[in-house]
Design an enzyme around this catalytic site. Structure first.
Site, mmCIF file in Angstrom:
data_model
loop_
_atom_site.group_PDB
_atom_site.id
_atom_site.type_symbol
_atom_site.label_atom_id
_atom_site.label_comp_id
_atom_site.label_asym_id
_atom_site.label_seq_id
_atom_site.Cartn_x
_atom_site.Cartn_y
_atom_site.Cartn_z
ATOM 1 N N ASP A 67 3.316 6.965 -7.701
ATOM 2 C CA ASP A 67 3.014 5.551 -7.558
ATOM 3 C C ASP A 67 4.183 4.793 -6.955
ATOM 4 O OD1 ASP A 67 0.422 4.669 -9.527
ATOM 5 O OD2 ASP A 67 1.284 6.661 -9.758
ATOM 6 N N LYS A 68 3.840 3.792 -6.136
ATOM 7 C CA LYS A 68 4.871 2.977 -5.510
ATOM 8 C C LYS A 68 5.379 1.908 -6.468
ATOM 9 C CE LYS A 68 5.726 -0.009 -1.525
ATOM 10 N NZ LYS A 68 5.149 -0.604 -0.307
#
Length: 670
Positions: free
Chosen positions: A308-309
């Site tokens: 995930d960013k």
């Protein structure tokens, strides 16, 4: 898990395997609300790997990166293992002689410099030192016979088709022979089989000699063999446009994977066909001049999965051609970008996608409340009911919305569909569909769609938009038509290109899973698919599949968590029931009834795979959080009005999405 997912689940219907009511809440208000830690193949969290400094070989150091959310693009990675390999530059071993390319030619800046060279290898063993006099003379006569046969157009049977140099066991000598023969006799090609070198006629040379002089053909093939990055080869000025077109087409057909061509005008109002290597073809040799020039150096990273960013993530990675010592020196500067490096060690192999046991998640859900139409129970009861149901019954293993891109106006699956239908111009325009903002990227996309001015749009794009820039450069060079767009897509690395096709295939899988649950529920049916072997039970493998029989259905031999669905491709088997019929009808609606999922023009092949319908969260635990007091409350403690957050901890198998698991628990958009 993949990138940020603060958008509604818009790529599958609201089909669930559990019948609880759920509740509402929000995720990722802070990066620390979503912590992802990779689990390596030995079952260990990568941020807990011990470091032993006693022995570098038996217990090497490790590297850990902790990535926090930043606005600018950065490495979305955490835990690295460094491959100890010096980033040294090879000794100069090539000579380049400038040829007559007009430095004032219009458009020459597109090739970055005006040096067009014919290259010869230096410091390479000559045939005099590799072959005895008798064999060298036989080789010379064979080359002469090949040329005579082409010129006389005599019967092939009158001339030998190949010439053997015999068995040569030393691999280094064989490599030198290959190179030396091609340099001295471009009309010949060499092959090796079990240590024997065989020389044959080079048909490409013969065909090229029909288009250009023999001298030019020899020079061009020597240029190809030298493979000096940044070097170029120019054919003689040619005023015949149709003839130049034939040269372009011949080189593209025969050597298009290695080189590209472009015509430039010369002072005599003719044009020169210039050839250069694609950027991905590295040089075997470099000149001293090349060493002195400023070059962009790229380092290869390999990893087991995408994270995930908008989160704090811990991930193992392998960095090629960067030593552990060098990486430790860079640690402080890397930390300024929100990335922490630790536990450095050397590694003998790169990582591969899927080379992990899963991911561990620590998540905080905030702003908890009941659904607007839920008046039958208090919030605590809804939360406990939802969590216990998913622990027991699992969740539908959808691909999360991250799989389909972050944009609102266009999604990657639509681009993938256009690519599968070989509508390449449409795919390009979909790729450049802007969002409804005035950011520089969207302004550049709007400008391109309105004007089709690739060069102008290229100047407007920020440097970090790598894919867009690569595509626009190719469109500027080759034009916005089917062929030009094909070259444009080929300019994007394969790993990026295939993502769009996979996005479409993932969308179809999500729809198929929703249809399967709506049609049959959780009952195993005749015609369903399961993996035939335990060893093939990984969703990333094709494996052999077994079709559930009517007798097996009646005997309840299998459970729903064993059922798999295919990700569409050329090497999969469809269920032998209504779900299989649905697949064919769904693909037909998108115009893919005849699709082979092989795209030679784009160098894309989609074999497909299988994926379990249901997955389960492992070791799921939770506690309530009083925001004001910042105190945790156990699951059995009373929940007061001030409790508005929920802490959850669990781990998932590879390729499972925590946001999808939360969607099944909460029954709402998050």
């Amino acid at each position: 898990m993949e990138e940020d997912s603060c958008r509604p689940f818009m790529f599958y219907s609201s089909s669930y395997v559990n019948d609880h009511v759920g509740f509402c809440g929000s995720i990722k208000q802070l990066p620390s609300d979503f912590v992802v830690t990779e689990i390596d193949t030995s079952g260990q969290l990568v941020n807990e790997i011990a470091t032993d400094h006693k022995s570098k070989e038996t217990s090497p150091e490790q590297l850990k990166i902790c990535q926090q959310d930043c606005k600018r693009p950065q490495l979305s990675s955490s835990d690295l293992c460094i491959e100890e390999e010096c980033c040294s530059v090879p000794d100069d071993s090539a000579l380049c002689a400038a040829e007559g390319f007009p430095p004032s030619a219009s458009g020459a800046e597109d090739f970055e410099d005006s040096n067009v060279v014919a290259c010869q290898l230096d410091k390479v063993a000559t045939l005099d030192s590799l072959l005895d006099d008798t064999v060298r003379e036989q080789l010379r006569l064979f080359a002469c016979n090949v040329k005579d046969a082409w010129k006389s157009k005599s019967e092939p049977a009158l001339h030998p088709s190949d010439f053997s140099l015999g068995l040569i066991l030393d691999k280094r000598i064989r490599a030198s022979l290959h190179c030396a023969i091609r340099q001295q006799y471009p009309c010949l090609i060499t092959t090796a089989k079990r240590g024997e070198i065989v020389v044959k006629a080079n048909q490409a040379y013969q065909e090229l000699c029909h288009l250009v002089s023999e001298e030019e053909a020899c020079g061009f093939l020597k240029f190809l063999d030298a493979r000096i990055q940044g070097s170029k080869f120019a054919f003689r000025p040619d005023g015949d446009k149709e003839h130049r077109k034939k040269i372009h087409h011949f080189i593209s057909k025969k050597f298009g994977k290695m080189v590209e061509t472009k015509s430039f005008p010369d002072p005599q109002q003719n044009a020169v066909v210039v050839v250069r290597f694609h950027e991905r073809y590295g040089s075997r040799k470099r000149t001293n001049a090349d060493r002195g020039e400023k070059q962009e150096i790229y380092t290869d990273f390999s990893y087991a999965g995408i994270k995930d960013k908008k989160a704090i993530t811990y991930q193992a990675m392998v960095v090629k051609k960067v030593t552990p010592k060098r990486l430790k020196e860079l640690a402080k500067s890397i930390e300024k970008k929100g990335i922490c490096v630790a536990n450095v060690r050397s590694a003998s192999q790169p990582l591969r996608l899927g080379q992990l046991q899963g991911n561990h998640f620590s998540i905080i859900l905030r702003n908890l409340k009941q659904h607007s139409n839920d008046y039958s129970a208090n919030l605590k009861e809804r939360i406990l009911e939802a969590i216990e149901n998913v622990k027991k019954n699992g969740f539908i293993n959808y691909y999360g919305p991250q799989r389909f891109g972050q944009g609102q106006n266009i999604q990657t699956d639509k681009i993938g569909l256009a690519l599968l239908k070989e509508e390449l111009v449409k795919a390009v325009k979909l790729f450049f569909t802007p969002e409804d903002t005035d950011e520089p990227v969207n302004k550049a996309k709007k400008y391109f769609l309105q004007t089709e001015d690739a060069k102008g749009a290229l100047a407007m794009l920020p440097d970090f938009k790598i894919r867009e820039k690569m595509l626009l450069r190719a469109l500027n060079r080759y034009g916005i038509n089917q062929e030009g767009c094909c070259r444009g897509w080929l300019s994007i690395p394969h790993s990026m290109r295939i993502l769009y096709v996979h996005a479409y295939c993932s969308k179809i899988w999500n729809e198929a899973a929703s249809y399967r649950i709506k049609t049959y529920g959780t009952k195993v049916m005749n015609g369903d698919l399961i993996f035939a072997e335990e060893s093939a039970a990984n969703s990333s493998q094709n494996g052999k599949v077994h079709v559930v029989t009517f007798e097996e259905e009646m005997a309840n031999k299998y459970s729903i968590n064993e059922i798999i669905l295919p990700m569409v491709g050329y090497n999969i088997q469809y269920p032998a029931n209504k779900v299989g019929e649905w697949y064919h009808e769904r693909l037909a609606r998108d115009g893919l009834q005849a699709c082979t999922f092989r795209l030679p023009a784009l160098q894309l092949n989609v074999p497909g795979c299988y994926r379990h319908i249901l997955k389960y969260p492992h070791n799921l635990s939770y506690s309530f959080l009083k925001d004001k007091e910042n105190k945790k409350v156990t699951g059995d403690s009373p929940v007061e009005d001030s409790v508005t957050s929920l802490c959850m901890s669990f781990w998932l198998d590879p390729s499972c999405y925590a946001t999808v698991c939360l969607g099944e628990i909460m029954k709402c958009d998050i």
